[in-house]
Motif scaffolding. Structure first.
Motif, PDB file in Angstrom:
ATOM      1  N   TYR A  36      23.084  91.680   0.108  1.00 34.05           N
ATOM      2  CA  TYR A  36      22.649  92.326   1.339  1.00 34.05           C
ATOM      3  C   TYR A  36      23.358  91.707   2.545  1.00 34.05           C
ATOM      4  O   TYR A  36      23.854  92.426   3.408  1.00 34.05           O
ATOM      5  N   SER A  37      23.420  90.394   2.603  1.00 34.53           N
ATOM      6  CA  SER A  37      24.113  89.718   3.703  1.00 34.53           C
ATOM      7  C   SER A  37      25.589  90.082   3.710  1.00 34.53           C
ATOM      8  O   SER A  37      26.157  90.415   4.754  1.00 34.53           O
ATOM      9  N   ARG A  38      26.211  90.032   2.543  1.00 31.72           N
ATOM     10  CA  ARG A  38      27.637  90.349   2.436  1.00 31.72           C
ATOM     11  C   ARG A  38      27.924  91.778   2.882  1.00 31.72           C
ATOM     12  O   ARG A  38      28.824  92.026   3.687  1.00 31.72           O
ATOM     13  N   ASP A  39      27.135  92.719   2.377  1.00 31.37           N
ATOM     14  CA  ASP A  39      27.371  94.126   2.703  1.00 31.37           C
ATOM     15  C   ASP A  39      27.182  94.399   4.189  1.00 31.37           C
ATOM     16  O   ASP A  39      27.961  95.124   4.803  1.00 31.37           O
ATOM     17  N   ARG A  40      26.164  93.797   4.762  1.00 24.23           N
ATOM     18  CA  ARG A  40      25.891  94.023   6.187  1.00 24.23           C
ATOM     19  C   ARG A  40      27.038  93.501   7.054  1.00 24.23           C
ATOM     20  O   ARG A  40      27.508  94.172   7.963  1.00 24.23           O
ATOM     21  N   ALA A  51      34.402  87.500   8.379  1.00 22.93           N
ATOM     22  CA  ALA A  51      33.208  87.766   7.574  1.00 22.93           C
ATOM     23  C   ALA A  51      32.905  86.586   6.655  1.00 22.93           C
ATOM     24  O   ALA A  51      31.758  86.155   6.534  1.00 22.93           O
ATOM     25  N   VAL A  52      33.938  86.048   6.016  1.00 25.40           N
ATOM     26  CA  VAL A  52      33.742  84.905   5.115  1.00 25.40           C
ATOM     27  C   VAL A  52      33.244  83.694   5.888  1.00 25.40           C
ATOM     28  O   VAL A  52      32.318  82.997   5.451  1.00 25.40           O
ATOM     29  N   GLU A  53      33.820  83.442   7.052  1.00 31.65           N
ATOM     30  CA  GLU A  53      33.387  82.305   7.864  1.00 31.65           C
ATOM     31  C   GLU A  53      31.922  82.433   8.257  1.00 31.65           C
ATOM     32  O   GLU A  53      31.168  81.455   8.197  1.00 31.65           O
ATOM     33  N   SER A  54      31.516  83.625   8.667  1.00 31.49           N
ATOM     34  CA  SER A  54      30.127  83.802   9.087  1.00 31.49           C
ATOM     35  C   SER A  54      29.171  83.657   7.909  1.00 31.49           C
ATOM     36  O   SER A  54      28.099  83.073   8.047  1.00 31.49           O
ATOM     37  N   LEU A  55      29.553  84.153   6.733  1.00 29.56           N
ATOM     38  CA  LEU A  55      28.693  84.026   5.562  1.00 29.56           C
ATOM     39  C   LEU A  55      28.600  82.576   5.095  1.00 29.56           C
ATOM     40  O   LEU A  55      27.539  82.120   4.676  1.00 29.56           O
ATOM     41  N   LYS A  56      29.700  81.846   5.184  1.00 26.06           N
ATOM     42  CA  LYS A  56      29.663  80.431   4.813  1.00 26.06           C
ATOM     43  C   LYS A  56      28.753  79.653   5.748  1.00 26.06           C
ATOM     44  O   LYS A  56      27.989  78.796   5.326  1.00 26.06           O
ATOM     45  N   ALA A  57      28.836  79.947   7.032  1.00 26.50           N
ATOM     46  CA  ALA A  57      28.045  79.207   8.023  1.00 26.50           C
ATOM     47  C   ALA A  57      26.563  79.551   7.927  1.00 26.50           C
ATOM     48  O   ALA A  57      25.714  78.680   8.125  1.00 26.50           O
ATOM     49  N   ALA A  58      26.236  80.798   7.624  1.00 24.88           N
ATOM     50  CA  ALA A  58      24.842  81.234   7.646  1.00 24.88           C
ATOM     51  C   ALA A  58      24.148  81.096   6.307  1.00 24.88           C
ATOM     52  O   ALA A  58      22.958  80.845   6.254  1.00 24.88           O
ATOM     53  N   GLY A  59      24.867  81.274   5.216  1.00 23.85           N
ATOM     54  CA  GLY A  59      24.215  81.275   3.914  1.00 23.85           C
ATOM     55  C   GLY A  59      23.538  82.611   3.655  1.00 23.85           C
ATOM     56  O   GLY A  59      23.493  83.475   4.524  1.00 23.85           O
ATOM     57  N   PRO A  60      22.989  82.790   2.466  1.00 20.80           N
ATOM     58  CA  PRO A  60      22.443  84.092   2.090  1.00 20.80           C
ATOM     59  C   PRO A  60      21.007  84.326   2.518  1.00 20.80           C
ATOM     60  O   PRO A  60      20.501  85.411   2.405  1.00 20.80           O
TER      61      PRO A  60
END
Length: 130
Positions: free
Chosen positions: A21-25, A44-53
């Motif tokens: 869900y996080s990735r798709d959004r 997108a990868v940087e933001s997902l790494k920083a925030a987590g799922p």
């Protein structure tokens, strides 16, 4: 901590649905910005790494921060390059539905007969008729 075999990256414990869900959004948001392909994916990868799922809102907040840092969050621009704000301002409210016509054929027949009477006899005046 679990490991993703394809990349060797470790991910915090979280359900796969939260990750998806996080990735798709985040990816849909980046895609809508029409950035160069690899630049958008890197952000997108940087933001997902920083925030987590765990939190989609956290991932989106991190993405907006990264876009602002890189000067990519420009908003909507007019033909002269100025920012356009929402005009008129967005007001949210409640919409009340009209009553549902439970017998539409009866209503349609009534409208037809009134229109037929009006076309045949002219406008109906209440002053001269009882």
């Amino acid at each position: 901590m679990t490991s993703i075999p394809e990349t060797g990256m470790s991910t915090p414990a979280g359900s796969p649905d939260e990750w998806r869900y996080s990735r798709d959004r985040v990816l849909l948001y980046v895609r809508a910005l029409d950035l160069p392909p690899f630049r958008g994916l890197d952000l997108a990868v940087e933001s997902l790494k920083a925030a987590g799922p765990a939190s989609v809102s956290e991932a989106m907040r991190k993405l907006r921060e990264l876009l602002a840092e890189n000067g990519l969050d420009r908003g909507i621009l007019d033909e002269e390059g100025r920012h356009i704000s929402s005009m008129p301002s967005l007001n949210r409210g409640v919409m009340v539905a009209e009553p549902l016509d439970r017998v539409p054929w009866k209503s349609a027949l009534g409208r037809f007969l009134r229109r037929w009477r009006r076309n045949l006899f002219g406008p109906w005046e209440t002053n001269g008729h009882a």
